[in-house]
Write a protein that holds these residues in place. Structure first.
Motif, mmCIF file in Angstrom:
data_model
loop_
_atom_site.group_PDB
_atom_site.id
_atom_site.type_symbol
_atom_site.label_atom_id
_atom_site.label_comp_id
_atom_site.label_asym_id
_atom_site.label_seq_id
_atom_site.Cartn_x
_atom_site.Cartn_y
_atom_site.Cartn_z
ATOM 1 N N THR A 73 0.819 -1.212 0.000
ATOM 2 C CA THR A 73 0.000 0.000 0.000
ATOM 3 C C THR A 73 0.853 1.263 0.000
ATOM 4 N N THR A 74 2.178 1.126 0.105
ATOM 5 C CA THR A 74 3.067 2.276 0.053
ATOM 6 C C THR A 74 4.147 2.051 -0.995
ATOM 7 N N LEU A 75 4.677 3.142 -1.539
ATOM 8 C CA LEU A 75 5.776 3.011 -2.502
ATOM 9 C C LEU A 75 7.014 2.440 -1.831
ATOM 10 N N GLU A 76 7.238 2.808 -0.598
ATOM 11 C CA GLU A 76 8.397 2.279 0.118
ATOM 12 C C GLU A 76 8.349 0.756 0.172
ATOM 13 N N ASP A 77 7.183 0.208 0.461
ATOM 14 C CA ASP A 77 7.064 -1.250 0.518
ATOM 15 C C ASP A 77 7.136 -1.878 -0.879
ATOM 16 N N CYS A 78 6.657 -1.171 -1.897
ATOM 17 C CA CYS A 78 6.830 -1.676 -3.264
ATOM 18 C C CYS A 78 8.306 -1.859 -3.578
ATOM 19 N N TRP A 79 9.100 -0.864 -3.220
ATOM 20 C CA TRP A 79 10.545 -0.959 -3.451
ATOM 21 C C TRP A 79 11.165 -2.094 -2.631
ATOM 22 N N ARG B 258 17.234 -9.869 -4.360
ATOM 23 C CA ARG B 258 18.355 -10.339 -3.525
ATOM 24 C C ARG B 258 18.213 -11.810 -3.164
ATOM 25 N N THR B 259 16.997 -12.254 -2.853
ATOM 26 C CA THR B 259 16.790 -13.637 -2.422
ATOM 27 C C THR B 259 16.523 -14.578 -3.597
ATOM 28 N N ARG B 260 16.218 -13.986 -4.767
ATOM 29 C CA ARG B 260 15.815 -14.757 -5.949
ATOM 30 C C ARG B 260 14.611 -15.646 -5.645
ATOM 31 N N LYS B 261 13.696 -15.097 -4.879
ATOM 32 C CA LYS B 261 12.437 -15.760 -4.587
ATOM 33 C C LYS B 261 11.308 -15.007 -5.289
ATOM 34 N N HIS B 262 10.403 -15.768 -5.891
ATOM 35 C CA HIS B 262 9.290 -15.149 -6.587
ATOM 36 C C HIS B 262 8.367 -14.423 -5.611
ATOM 37 N N CYS B 263 7.836 -13.297 -6.048
ATOM 38 C CA CYS B 263 6.791 -12.597 -5.324
ATOM 39 C C CYS B 263 5.700 -12.272 -6.334
ATOM 40 N N MET B 264 4.698 -13.122 -6.390
ATOM 41 C CA MET B 264 3.605 -12.957 -7.351
ATOM 42 C C MET B 264 2.381 -12.391 -6.655
ATOM 43 N N MET B 265 1.835 -11.308 -7.206
ATOM 44 C CA MET B 265 0.562 -10.806 -6.731
ATOM 45 C C MET B 265 -0.545 -11.622 -7.379
ATOM 46 N N ASP C 156 5.386 -11.127 -12.167
ATOM 47 C CA ASP C 156 6.577 -11.115 -11.326
ATOM 48 C C ASP C 156 6.507 -9.966 -10.333
ATOM 49 N N VAL C 157 7.567 -9.786 -9.577
ATOM 50 C CA VAL C 157 7.579 -8.775 -8.529
ATOM 51 C C VAL C 157 7.483 -7.367 -9.093
ATOM 52 N N TYR C 158 7.962 -7.148 -10.314
ATOM 53 C CA TYR C 158 7.866 -5.819 -10.921
ATOM 54 C C TYR C 158 6.408 -5.480 -11.247
ATOM 55 N N SER D 26 0.705 15.762 -12.180
ATOM 56 C CA SER D 26 1.278 14.508 -12.664
ATOM 57 C C SER D 26 2.404 14.061 -11.746
ATOM 58 N N ILE D 27 2.574 12.773 -11.684
ATOM 59 C CA ILE D 27 3.644 12.180 -10.882
ATOM 60 C C ILE D 27 4.208 10.993 -11.645
ATOM 61 N N ASP D 28 5.517 10.845 -11.618
ATOM 62 C CA ASP D 28 6.165 9.757 -12.345
ATOM 63 C C ASP D 28 5.852 8.406 -11.713
ATOM 64 N N VAL D 29 5.703 7.393 -12.545
ATOM 65 C CA VAL D 29 5.590 6.015 -12.083
ATOM 66 C C VAL D 29 7.002 5.444 -12.037
ATOM 67 N N PRO D 30 7.447 4.948 -10.894
ATOM 68 C CA PRO D 30 8.821 4.453 -10.792
ATOM 69 C C PRO D 30 9.100 3.320 -11.774
ATOM 70 N N ASP D 31 10.353 3.231 -12.181
ATOM 71 C CA ASP D 31 10.791 2.096 -12.996
ATOM 72 C C ASP D 31 11.360 1.045 -12.057
ATOM 73 N N PHE D 32 10.510 0.154 -11.617
ATOM 74 C CA PHE D 32 10.940 -0.882 -10.682
ATOM 75 C C PHE D 32 11.878 -1.886 -11.332
#
Length: 480
Positions: free
Chosen positions: A172-178, A186-193, A422-424, A446-452
């Motif tokens: 729910t936050t950009l910080e947690d998205c990052w 780093r862990t090479r573990k999948h994070c699928m929404m 994927d996580v991105y 307007s606000i930029d969408v980060p390039d994850f």
């Protein structure tokens, strides 16, 4: 990054975190927002964060897992539904179930009677879920808890060496998205929404049609979550601890991914194109606050909302991609309107629109006939639907799309294949909520969408829907 994006970022840095269009106190005070504008400044700071990719999780196939051992956290509506579906798959073991409410954990285990699964239960305290994640006999942690717990649980599970499937939104936050992106790399573990709408039948059909050039160049897409769940916000038996009413004190497009996920796949977002920037506008709230304030006068559980403000009834967010495509996403979960995710795909040769049902196709001024549609449906039927579409409808879960999602996830893990999401995707689709919140508060600036992806979107391959690999996870048809 193109020149316009560079110039915009430079200007934002020079003008500080108040953003474009907020150059006077008068304008600031006029902004309709559920939070003080200054409290949202970190959103813009996180939107500008640079990222050097440590490992590209897009297209990554983790080592094969012959039998996927699963632990479920959150046994409410979504979690119990997931258990109903998983018993139809072979080569899975349900090892653990967790819910803070002991009765929910027990009810969930009862669903598994007369099956090979005999999970350990974790319940009764807030941190029991950590014990589940720490087990060494679990490969996948499946998270179905309230939104604010999604990211902390997903992060902890990955740190414990587990793949993660997490309900929407992933954060729910950009910080947690990052954090999700950085931890997955780093862990090479999948994070699928678990964006199940990517697996609905019309959405899969239009994705395959887009891949084969039926629409020509796709120029514009639209999605939505328009769903009248107004009464459920105030139903304590349906929303544990009134968690969703609490979440709606943020004013933005809070639940974008049902509409956004499928159209992002059509546009190959994060895989050949990326979301560049967005603007968001919200109506006032005409329904949530009046009811919450009235209930606060007679029900102690609602006193915390006595003076609360809530997000507007309708939010409309528009997004421009790096390649000049446009996206429109709407959100309204209180107004008395028929359900709609819109799902519009508009190209230079043809258009598709799902809502109102049934789905329709056009190659000109009018929709094609039902007979012509059936021919197109047969011609462009995706491989996954050909193989298990009818079985999925029998198992159920929002008409079968939930089962398609679960089957595909398990099949990819078993065969060491990249996941469809994927996580991105988890980060960029979830990020629309806080980004839209900032834009609404800042007079739709307007606000930029980060390039994850850290720039890898330019070369990442589109989601593989060919089913030329894998597809060998068996379904227990005898149970249907």
């Amino acid at each position: 990054m193109n020149k316009s994006s560079e110039e915009r970022r430079d200007f934002l840095k020079l003008t500080g975190t108040m953003g474009i269009g907020l150059l006077s106190a008068g304008i600031t005070q006029a902004c309709a927002t559920a939070k003080p504008v200054s409290s949202l400044n970190p959103i813009q700071q996180q939107a500008l964060k640079p990222h050097t990719q440590k490992f590209n999780m897009s297209g990554y196939g983790a080592p094969k897992i012959e039998t996927v051992r699963i632990g479920y956290i959150g046994m409410g509506n979504r979690g119990s539904g997931a258990l109903n579906r998983i018993v139809y798959l072979e080569n899975v073991e349900v090892k653990a179930l967790c819910d803070i409410r002991p009765e929910k954990a027990q009810e969930a285990k009862k669903k598994l009677e007369n099956t090979p699964h005999n999970p350990t239960l974790y319940s009764g305290s807030e941190n029991e879920w950590k014990k589940l994640c720490e087990r060494d006999d679990i490969d996948l942690v499946y998270i179905c808890t309230p939104w604010n717990l999604h990211a902390p649980m997903a992060l902890y599970a990955m740190e414990q060496g587990k793949h993660v499937a997490v309900e929407i939104p992933a954060a729910t936050t950009l910080e947690d998205c990052w954090k999700l992106v950085e931890t997955s790399e780093r862990t090479r573990k999948h994070c699928m929404m678990l964006e199940n709408c990517c697996y609905d039948f019309f959405e899969l059909l239009t994705l395959n049609m887009a891949r084969q050039g039926f629409f020509g160049e796709v120029v514009h897409v639209e999605g939505a979550y328009i769903h009248d769940i107004y009464d459920s916000f105030f139903d304590k038996s349906k929303r544990y601890d009134l968690w969703r009413l609490k979440e709606n004190q943020r004013n933005g497009n809070l639940y974008p991914t049902h509409g956004l996920g499928p159209i992002c796949q059509v546009l190959n977002i994060n895989r050949g194109d990326k979301m560049d920037y967005l603007v968001s506008m919200a109506s006032n709230d005409f329904m949530l606050a009046p009811r919450a304030h009235a209930l606060a006068a007679t029900d102690a559980d609602f006193k915390q909302f006595a003076n609360a403000s809530f997000r507007g009834n309708m939010n409309t967010t528009t997004i421009r991609t790096q390649k000049g495509k446009t996206i429109m996403v709407q959100h309204d979960v209180t107004s008395p309107r028929p359900y709609s995710r819109i799902h519009l795909v508009s190209g230079t040769k043809a258009t598709a629109l799902k809502y109102p049902l049934p789905g329709k196709i056009s190659t000109g001024h009018d929709w094609i006939s039902e007979e012509e549609y059936k021919k197109l449906e047969e011609k462009y039927q995706p491989e996954i639907i050909k193989r298990i579409g009818e079985l999925a409808k029998k198992v159920g879960g929002h008409g079968g799309m939930d089962f398609l999602m679960d089957w595909r996830l398990i099949d990819c893990l078993r065969n060491g294949l990249p996941l469809d999401q994927d996580v991105y995707d988890a980060a960029s689709w979830s990020a629309i909520a806080p980004l839209s919140e900032w834009s609404v508060a800042n007079r739709s600036a307007s606000i930029d969408v980060p390039d994850f992806t850290g720039g890898s979107w330019k070369n990442n391959a589109p989601v593989d829907i060919s089913m030329t690999k894998g597809g060998n996870t068996r379904i227990k048809e005898r149970s249907l």
